[in-house]
Design a protein around this motif. Structure first.
Motif, PDB file in Angstrom:
ATOM      1  N   ARG A 181     -14.369-119.178 -75.483  1.00  0.00           N
ATOM      2  CA  ARG A 181     -13.664-118.014 -75.133  1.00  0.00           C
ATOM      3  C   ARG A 181     -13.800-117.083 -76.339  1.00  0.00           C
ATOM      4  N   PHE A 182     -13.907-115.707 -75.808  1.00  0.00           N
ATOM      5  CA  PHE A 182     -14.051-114.473 -76.560  1.00  0.00           C
ATOM      6  C   PHE A 182     -12.968-113.393 -76.425  1.00  0.00           C
ATOM      7  N   GLU A 183     -12.535-112.964 -77.376  1.00  0.00           N
ATOM      8  CA  GLU A 183     -11.828-111.647 -77.024  1.00  0.00           C
ATOM      9  C   GLU A 183     -12.718-110.667 -76.691  1.00  0.00           C
ATOM     10  N   PHE A 184     -12.110-109.513 -76.036  1.00  0.00           N
ATOM     11  CA  PHE A 184     -13.070-108.472 -75.579  1.00  0.00           C
ATOM     12  C   PHE A 184     -13.970-107.889 -76.779  1.00  0.00           C
ATOM     13  N   GLY A 185     -13.150-107.523 -77.958  1.00  0.00           N
ATOM     14  CA  GLY A 185     -13.937-107.184 -79.182  1.00  0.00           C
ATOM     15  C   GLY A 185     -15.194-108.088 -79.464  1.00  0.00           C
ATOM     16  N   GLU A 186     -15.043-109.313 -79.465  1.00  0.00           N
ATOM     17  CA  GLU A 186     -16.076-110.258 -79.800  1.00  0.00           C
ATOM     18  C   GLU A 186     -17.053-110.306 -78.780  1.00  0.00           C
ATOM     19  N   ALA A 187     -16.782-110.347 -77.375  1.00  0.00           N
ATOM     20  CA  ALA A 187     -17.652-110.371 -76.313  1.00  0.00           C
ATOM     21  C   ALA A 187     -18.439-109.163 -76.506  1.00  0.00           C
ATOM     22  N   MET A 188     -17.800-107.767 -76.868  1.00  0.00           N
ATOM     23  CA  MET A 188     -18.523-106.439 -76.923  1.00  0.00           C
ATOM     24  C   MET A 188     -19.568-106.543 -77.832  1.00  0.00           C
ATOM     25  N   ASP A 189     -19.218-107.085 -79.050  1.00  0.00           N
ATOM     26  CA  ASP A 189     -20.060-107.416 -80.196  1.00  0.00           C
ATOM     27  C   ASP A 189     -21.363-108.280 -79.938  1.00  0.00           C
ATOM     28  N   PHE A 190     -21.170-109.111 -79.140  1.00  0.00           N
ATOM     29  CA  PHE A 190     -22.274-109.848 -78.719  1.00  0.00           C
ATOM     30  C   PHE A 190     -22.971-109.272 -77.285  1.00  0.00           C
ATOM     31  N   GLY A 191     -22.543-108.387 -77.112  1.00  0.00           N
ATOM     32  CA  GLY A 191     -23.490-107.823 -75.800  1.00  0.00           C
ATOM     33  C   GLY A 191     -22.966-108.519 -74.633  1.00  0.00           C
ATOM     34  N   PHE A 192     -21.942-109.227 -74.605  1.00  0.00           N
ATOM     35  CA  PHE A 192     -21.356-109.961 -73.295  1.00  0.00           C
ATOM     36  C   PHE A 192     -22.315-111.100 -72.965  1.00  0.00           C
TER      37      PHE A 192
END
Length: 174
Positions: free
Chosen positions: A125-136
């Motif tokens: 599970r990722f927070e929104f910011g982490e997911a965005m950093d990884f390009g979703f």
């Protein structure tokens, strides 16, 4: 309440087990009447002296045991005489419930105030910011991460908070 009555309660058994662990449980579950040395307990319970001392120290840190030191005048060695103070268990358990309530309330706020994404392959599970950093995309497998609905988790936390508030007689309205 007598030691024996307290120790028959499964909640108190679990509390003591969480404190001292499996190796220390024989020490916590067999409080002697009066004072006892750590060496006497180790011999009586057939345990390693270090395991007994560790359990006694944990009980001491949680106000469930006290000790008195005696110095041998000939050798200079210190002897610790331990007394179990299990009358504090109900108060300690109530403090634990308040701590749990506060931690659960903080976690519920965190869950409500953040948006999460999940990799269904890796179950990460990722927070929104982490997911965005990884390009979703999941950094482990490269699969796309999907928006995660955590409303069931928040609802379960609400139920648990309600139960704790009932148990502790916390008035959330007032």
């Amino acid at each position: 309440m007598a030691f024996e009555d307290l120790l028959e309660d499964p909640v108190i058994q679990k509390y003591l087990h969480e404190l001292v662990g499996p190796k220390g449980m024989p020490v916590a579950a067999a409080p002697p009447d009066g004072e006892v040395t750590d060496e006497e307990l180790a011999e009586k319970l057939d345990l390693e002296l270090n395991d007994v001392r560790r359990a006694l120290f944990i009980l001491y840190e949680n106000d469930l045991a006290t000790y008195r030191r005696l110095r041998d005048e000939d050798s200079g060695w210190l002897t610790y005489l331990w007394t179990f103070e299990y009358d504090n268990i109900p108060e300690n358990l109530e403090e634990e419930l308040y701590r749990l309530h506060d931690a659960l309330e903080d976690r519920r706020q965190y869950e409500q105030n953040h948006e999460f994404y999940l990799c269904e392959i890796c179950s990460i599970r990722f927070e929104f910011g982490e997911a965005m950093d990884f390009g979703f995309e999941c950094p482990e497998c490269g699969s796309p991460v999907e928006s995660m609905d955590n409303s069931r988790l928040v609802h379960a936390m609400d139920d648990r908070l309600d139960a704790l508030e009932d148990e502790l007689n916390i008035d959330v309205e007032g």
